[in-house]
Motif scaffolding. Structure first.
Motif, short mmCIF file in Angstrom:
data_model
loop_
_atom_site.label_atom_id
_atom_site.label_comp_id
_atom_site.label_asym_id
_atom_site.label_seq_id
_atom_site.Cartn_x
_atom_site.Cartn_y
_atom_site.Cartn_z
N ASN A 1 0.88 -1.15 0.09
CA ASN A 1 0.01 0.04 0.04
C ASN A 1 0.71 1.09 0.08
OD1 ASN A 1 -1.76 2.03 0.39
ND2 ASN A 1 -2.76 1.28 2.13
N VAL A 2 0.96 1.83 -1.06
CA VAL A 2 1.91 3.02 -1.16
C VAL A 2 1.57 4.24 -0.68
CG1 VAL A 2 2.99 2.31 -3.31
CG2 VAL A 2 1.14 3.57 -3.54
N HIS A 3 -0.02 4.22 -0.19
CA HIS A 3 -0.59 5.41 0.29
C HIS A 3 -0.67 5.28 1.89
CE1 HIS A 3 -1.37 7.14 -3.58
NE2 HIS A 3 -1.96 5.86 -3.82
N GLU A 4 -0.01 4.07 2.62
CA GLU A 4 -0.26 3.77 4.05
C GLU A 4 0.16 5.10 4.73
OE1 GLU A 4 1.61 0.67 7.13
OE2 GLU A 4 1.92 0.41 4.88
N ASP B 1 0.50 8.37 3.67
CA ASP B 1 0.09 9.53 3.34
C ASP B 1 -0.08 10.51 4.33
OD1 ASP B 1 1.05 8.87 0.73
OD2 ASP B 1 -1.03 9.02 -0.15
N HIS B 2 0.15 11.78 4.21
CA HIS B 2 -0.46 12.56 5.26
C HIS B 2 -1.15 13.86 4.65
CE1 HIS B 2 1.87 10.83 8.53
NE2 HIS B 2 2.89 10.60 7.41
N HIS B 3 -2.31 14.26 5.19
CA HIS B 3 -3.09 15.57 4.64
C HIS B 3 -3.31 16.48 5.80
CE1 HIS B 3 -4.14 12.55 1.05
NE2 HIS B 3 -4.37 11.77 2.09
N GLY B 4 -2.83 17.65 5.42
CA GLY B 4 -2.98 18.77 6.46
C GLY B 4 -2.35 20.12 5.85
N GLU B 5 -1.94 21.03 6.77
CA GLU B 5 -1.05 22.08 6.66
C GLU B 5 -0.06 22.10 7.43
OE1 GLU B 5 -3.74 25.28 6.23
OE2 GLU B 5 -4.99 24.46 4.65
N MET B 6 0.82 22.77 7.09
CA MET B 6 2.11 23.46 7.75
C MET B 6 2.31 24.69 7.83
SD MET B 6 5.96 22.03 8.10
CE MET B 6 6.78 23.19 6.88
#
Length: 62
Positions: free
Chosen positions: A27-30, A32-37
């Protein structure tokens, strides 16, 4: 003088089978992080560019 590529046996190629039951999918999306910095700094862009230039000059001296 000629170069040979060795003997080629088609039967060896045809006998290759895959057993998909033993293969685990990756799973290449294991991770993944979604958000802002974001960050705040008191240093201006011009000062940062100047510091970068100084660092590059130091590397060139070596």
């Amino acid at each position: 003088m000629s170069m040979g590529f060795g003997s080629y046996d088609e039967s060896e190629q045809q006998e290759q089978t895959t057993n998909d039951e033993d293969v685990e999918a990756v799973n290449v999306h294991e991770n993944d992080h979604h958000g802002e910095m974001s960050f705040e700094s008191d240093v201006s862009t011009d000062e940062l560019v100047s510091q970068l230039g100084s660092m590059k000059d130091d590397d060139d001296d070596e």
